[in-house]
Design a protein around this motif. Sequence first.
Motif, PDB file in Angstrom:
ATOM      1  N   MET A  99      75.900 -53.930-105.402  1.00  0.00           N
ATOM      2  CA  MET A  99      76.363 -53.187-104.253  1.00  0.00           C
ATOM      3  C   MET A  99      76.040 -53.916-102.953  1.00  0.00           C
ATOM      4  N   SER A 100      74.859 -54.512-102.849  1.00  0.00           N
ATOM      5  CA  SER A 100      74.473 -55.163-101.606  1.00  0.00           C
ATOM      6  C   SER A 100      75.318 -56.411-101.339  1.00  0.00           C
ATOM      7  N   ILE A 101      75.748 -57.112-102.382  1.00  0.00           N
ATOM      8  CA  ILE A 101      76.601 -58.281-102.180  1.00  0.00           C
ATOM      9  C   ILE A 101      77.942 -57.856-101.601  1.00  0.00           C
ATOM     10  N   LEU A 102      78.456 -56.721-102.042  1.00  0.00           N
ATOM     11  CA  LEU A 102      79.713 -56.203-101.514  1.00  0.00           C
ATOM     12  C   LEU A 102      79.581 -55.864-100.022  1.00  0.00           C
ATOM     13  N   ILE A 103      78.484 -55.261 -99.644  1.00  0.00           N
ATOM     14  CA  ILE A 103      78.244 -54.938 -98.234  1.00  0.00           C
ATOM     15  C   ILE A 103      78.073 -56.221 -97.429  1.00  0.00           C
ATOM     16  N   TRP A 104      77.382 -57.198 -97.981  1.00  0.00           N
ATOM     17  CA  TRP A 104      77.183 -58.490 -97.342  1.00  0.00           C
ATOM     18  C   TRP A 104      78.520 -59.172 -97.075  1.00  0.00           C
ATOM     19  N   LEU A 105      79.425 -59.150 -98.061  1.00  0.00           N
ATOM     20  CA  LEU A 105      80.761 -59.731 -97.888  1.00  0.00           C
ATOM     21  C   LEU A 105      81.588 -58.948 -96.877  1.00  0.00           C
ATOM     22  N   LEU A 106      81.454 -57.638 -96.880  1.00  0.00           N
ATOM     23  CA  LEU A 106      82.180 -56.810 -95.921  1.00  0.00           C
ATOM     24  C   LEU A 106      81.717 -57.092 -94.491  1.00  0.00           C
ATOM     25  N   ILE A 107      80.411 -57.199 -94.290  1.00  0.00           N
ATOM     26  CA  ILE A 107      79.877 -57.523 -92.963  1.00  0.00           C
ATOM     27  C   ILE A 107      80.354 -58.907 -92.540  1.00  0.00           C
ATOM     28  N   GLY A 108      80.355 -59.865 -93.452  1.00  0.00           N
ATOM     29  CA  GLY A 108      80.850 -61.210 -93.159  1.00  0.00           C
ATOM     30  C   GLY A 108      82.317 -61.205 -92.780  1.00  0.00           C
ATOM     31  N   ALA A 109      83.119 -60.430 -93.498  1.00  0.00           N
ATOM     32  CA  ALA A 109      84.554 -60.365 -93.196  1.00  0.00           C
ATOM     33  C   ALA A 109      84.805 -59.738 -91.838  1.00  0.00           C
ATOM     34  N   VAL A 110      84.120 -58.650 -91.540  1.00  0.00           N
ATOM     35  CA  VAL A 110      84.304 -57.979 -90.248  1.00  0.00           C
ATOM     36  C   VAL A 110      83.826 -58.876 -89.111  1.00  0.00           C
ATOM     37  N   ALA A 111      82.665 -59.508 -89.278  1.00  0.00           N
ATOM     38  CA  ALA A 111      82.131 -60.383 -88.233  1.00  0.00           C
ATOM     39  C   ALA A 111      83.033 -61.592 -88.026  1.00  0.00           C
ATOM     40  N   GLY A 112      83.524 -62.176 -89.092  1.00  0.00           N
ATOM     41  CA  GLY A 112      84.437 -63.315 -88.972  1.00  0.00           C
ATOM     42  C   GLY A 112      85.739 -62.935 -88.306  1.00  0.00           C
ATOM     43  N   LEU A 113      86.267 -61.767 -88.638  1.00  0.00           N
ATOM     44  CA  LEU A 113      87.498 -61.287 -88.016  1.00  0.00           C
ATOM     45  C   LEU A 113      87.287 -61.047 -86.521  1.00  0.00           C
ATOM     46  N   LEU A 114      86.198 -60.369 -86.169  1.00  0.00           N
ATOM     47  CA  LEU A 114      85.907 -60.113 -84.759  1.00  0.00           C
ATOM     48  C   LEU A 114      85.689 -61.412 -83.984  1.00  0.00           C
ATOM     49  N   ALA A 115      84.972 -62.352 -84.584  1.00  0.00           N
ATOM     50  CA  ALA A 115      84.743 -63.635 -83.917  1.00  0.00           C
ATOM     51  C   ALA A 115      86.047 -64.390 -83.739  1.00  0.00           C
ATOM     52  N   GLY A 116      86.933 -64.335 -84.721  1.00  0.00           N
ATOM     53  CA  GLY A 116      88.235 -64.984 -84.603  1.00  0.00           C
ATOM     54  C   GLY A 116      89.077 -64.381 -83.494  1.00  0.00           C
ATOM     55  N   VAL A 117      88.947 -63.080 -83.287  1.00  0.00           N
ATOM     56  CA  VAL A 117      89.681 -62.414 -82.203  1.00  0.00           C
ATOM     57  C   VAL A 117      89.066 -62.779 -80.848  1.00  0.00           C
ATOM     58  N   ALA A 133      65.767 -65.680 -78.739  1.00  0.00           N
ATOM     59  CA  ALA A 133      66.224 -65.418 -77.375  1.00  0.00           C
ATOM     60  C   ALA A 133      65.676 -64.088 -76.857  1.00  0.00           C
ATOM     61  N   GLY A 134      64.907 -63.394 -77.670  1.00  0.00           N
ATOM     62  CA  GLY A 134      64.330 -62.119 -77.262  1.00  0.00           C
ATOM     63  C   GLY A 134      65.259 -60.938 -77.435  1.00  0.00           C
ATOM     64  N   LEU A 135      66.342 -61.116 -78.183  1.00  0.00           N
ATOM     65  CA  LEU A 135      67.306 -60.041 -78.421  1.00  0.00           C
ATOM     66  C   LEU A 135      67.180 -59.549 -79.857  1.00  0.00           C
ATOM     67  N   PHE A 136      67.100 -58.261 -80.009  1.00  0.00           N
ATOM     68  CA  PHE A 136      66.993 -57.664 -81.338  1.00  0.00           C
ATOM     69  C   PHE A 136      68.042 -56.574 -81.472  1.00  0.00           C
ATOM     70  N   THR A 137      68.608 -56.457 -82.642  1.00  0.00           N
ATOM     71  CA  THR A 137      69.549 -55.387 -82.920  1.00  0.00           C
ATOM     72  C   THR A 137      68.933 -54.456 -83.958  1.00  0.00           C
ATOM     73  N   GLU A 138      69.494 -53.283 -84.039  1.00  0.00           N
ATOM     74  CA  GLU A 138      68.997 -52.312 -85.010  1.00  0.00           C
ATOM     75  C   GLU A 138      69.325 -52.768 -86.430  1.00  0.00           C
ATOM     76  N   PRO A 139      68.489 -52.419 -87.392  1.00  0.00           N
ATOM     77  CA  PRO A 139      68.740 -52.843 -88.777  1.00  0.00           C
ATOM     78  C   PRO A 139      69.773 -51.967 -89.494  1.00  0.00           C
ATOM     79  N   THR A 140      70.754 -51.477 -88.761  1.00  0.00           N
ATOM     80  CA  THR A 140      71.839 -50.701 -89.367  1.00  0.00           C
ATOM     81  C   THR A 140      73.008 -51.629 -89.647  1.00  0.00           C
ATOM     82  N   ILE A 141      74.019 -51.104 -90.297  1.00  0.00           N
ATOM     83  CA  ILE A 141      75.203 -51.926 -90.584  1.00  0.00           C
ATOM     84  C   ILE A 141      75.874 -52.349 -89.283  1.00  0.00           C
TER      85      ILE A 141
END
Length: 82
Positions: free
Chosen positions: A1-19, A49-57
């Motif tokens: 299950m975690s690999i699927l979420i990892w791939l989903l996060i990668g796909a969304v991040a790659g798509l957003l970065a491409g845009v 850089a001193g920036l932290f994000t929440e550990p949520t999806i």
Amino acid sequence: MSILIWLLIGAVAGLLAGVLVKGYGFGLIGNIVVGIVGSAVGHFLLPRAGLFTEPTIIGQIITATIGAVIFLLVLGFIRRAT
């Protein structure tokens, strides 16, 4: 299950970065790879850089997207230099 979420996060991040960085669309597999590499870049650079994000999806997607944008910008500079 975690690999699927990892791939989903990668796909969304790659798509957003491409845009965000115009002209860098690599297709679904390419976006996943860019997102995964970007996630590693983001998780390495943002705490230094001193920036932290929440550990949520959503926080993970933001971190991966910032890293993917940085990765694409560096890739673009390397392409122009050669």
